[in-house]
Design a protein around this motif. Structure first.
Motif, PDB file in Angstrom:
ATOM      1  N   SER A 272       0.896  -1.268  -0.040  1.00  0.00           N
ATOM      2  CA  SER A 272      -0.074  -0.102   0.010  1.00  0.00           C
ATOM      3  C   SER A 272       0.890   1.254  -0.044  1.00  0.00           C
ATOM      4  N   ARG A 327      -7.973   4.950   1.987  1.00  0.00           N
ATOM      5  CA  ARG A 327      -7.718   3.674   1.252  1.00  0.00           C
ATOM      6  C   ARG A 327      -8.909   2.545   1.582  1.00  0.00           C
ATOM      7  N   SER A 338      -4.635  -2.780  -2.116  1.00  0.00           N
ATOM      8  CA  SER A 338      -4.865  -1.511  -1.744  1.00  0.00           C
ATOM      9  C   SER A 338      -5.448  -0.557  -2.816  1.00  0.00           C
ATOM     10  N   ASP A 340      -6.788   3.424  -3.320  1.00  0.00           N
ATOM     11  CA  ASP A 340      -6.976   4.886  -2.874  1.00  0.00           C
ATOM     12  C   ASP A 340      -8.290   5.182  -3.536  1.00  0.00           C
TER      13      ASP A 340
END
Length: 409
Positions: A272, A327, A338, A340
């Motif tokens: 991430s 996230r 992950s 956004d």
């Protein structure tokens, strides 16, 4: 006198309106359906910006009617799979629609692009080096080796499988629990070596600040990294080195055998924003309870100073992060991702979408006709499980060939 043919209503929409409509379709599958309505709609589709990718589809395997769930539209759609893929067990994915499949328990391994149909066979046997002695941290296939049958649990790829530089790593059940091959070179066996290793919990390919390579997470929350000993050349013998991070145990760490049966732990790795995350999942071992997951905790690998590249001896430790700011996390064995949320309005930050894969029942894999009942899947946000709506996320799924898996189109 015959009536003049009526013009289809779809042909009468102005191009400007069609462009507005197609811009609202962020799912690749929705764009394909839009283009299939008629020629005017198909002509309008290329003028809109390409849909943003990054949110994985949830692939729902089945022998008769495979499908996938898209969070973009909240819809479950039928999915036509290439020949030889329907009814197989999915055990790995890579961006661009690639999936690793196993047609049988011990054979029929391949990596297939589910959109183009391109297929590369994967080896079915494991070659384990039998070194006469010395340092086992470096290994290569040599004259002394043994061959073994193997069961693939998960597969991870360093880059697109058709690349001559691609290396595949597999978590296996055999004489070794980790193995490697080069898909594009049509390897005849997986490379492995004998070494005492703790239980593997997850495996991903990660380009970290210190080390780049296949990161393996053990049940003791240690991280081992497998990487080529030198810049890899296509067709050259596969030579890898194993490095262990200098990880300090977290203060509240407890060995698995010290945890009560109502609070079992399992762990995942995810990348991430360039950082390595460990996700700790607690669940009850009570077989009567259907939805066994209790809670999640997320930790980020943090390095001390100085953090010199390729110096694994740099002290590091797992630091708990209270929330996934900005996230959402799609959690799965060797396929976590992950995302956004700012780019995708249908997602909420600090949300974990999880699958029913806390543990793999090998008896299900050995019995190729088993039914996988996935009931412990859902959403977790801000410290509690969320009951998803019908168009938010499936709450359960029953498959007759493979558990669900995240697929990045």
């Amino acid at each position: 006198m015959a009536r003049p043919s009526r013009r289809a209503w779809s042909d009468g929409l102005p191009p400007e309106l069609l462009a507005i409509i197609v811009l609202q379709l962020n799912c690749l599958a929705d764009r394909a359906c839009f283009s299939a309505v008629c020629r005017a709609w198909r002509d309008a589709a290329p003028y809109a910006d390409a849909p943003q990718r990054g949110v994985p589809w949830l692939l729902l395997p089945a022998r008769d009617a495979p499908s996938f769930f898209s969070l973009h539209s909240g819809a479950t759609r039928r999915m036509r799979l290439p020949d030889g893929v329907r009814g197989t067990r999915f055990c790995g994915v890579h961006d661009g629609g690639w999936a690793a499949v196993a047609a049988d328990t011990w054979r029929g391994f391949a990596v297939v692009n589910l959109f183009t149909g391109v297929r590369l066979p994967l080896p079915e046997k494991l070659r384990v080096e039998v070194p006469p002695g010395g340092n086992h941290d470096q290994f290569a296939l040599a004259a002394g080796f043994t061959r073994h049958h193997m069961l693939i649990r998960t597969v991870v790829f360093s880059c697109p499988p058709t690349s001559p530089y691609c290396i595949a790593a597999a978590h296996v059940s055999s004489a070794s629990n980790i193995a490697f091959c080069q898909p594009a070179s049509l390897s005849t066996s997986w490379t492995a070596y004998r070494r005492d290793m703790d239980i593997i919990q997850d495996l991903i390919f990660h380009r970290g600040a210190l080390l780049q390579g296949f990161h393996v997470l053990t049940n003791k929350e240690e991280v081992l990294v497998y990487a080529p000993t030198a810049p890899h050349r296509p067709g050259a013998p596969l030579k890898l080195a194993c490095t262990r991070y200098s990880l300090r145990p977290r203060d509240d760490y407890q060995p698995d055998d010290a945890l009560p049966p109502t609070f079992i732990a399992t762990r995942y790795l995810a990348e991430s924003r360039g950082k390595l995350l460990m996700v700790l999942r607690h669940y009850t071992g009570n077989p009567v309870v259907r939805r066994r997951t209790r809670m999640f905790r997320i930790f980020e690998l943090t390095f001390g100073e100085p953090a010199e590249p390729r110096r694994a001896a740099t002290p590091c430790w797992w630091v708990e992060i209270p929330e996934l700011t900005g996230r959402a996390l799609f959690l799965g064995r060797s396929c976590s991702r992950s995302v956004d949320v700012a780019q995708f309005p249908m997602l909420q930050e600090d949300t974990i979408y999880f699958l029913d894969d806390a543990n793999l029942d090998l008896s299900m894999v050995l019995n190729n006709g088993s039914t996988y009942c996935n009931v412990d899947m859902g959403m977790y946000r801000k410290g509690e499980k969320i009951r998803p709506g019908a168009r938010q996320f499936p709450r359960e799924f029953t498959a007759d060939c493979s558990p669900p898996i995240w697929l990045v189109p």
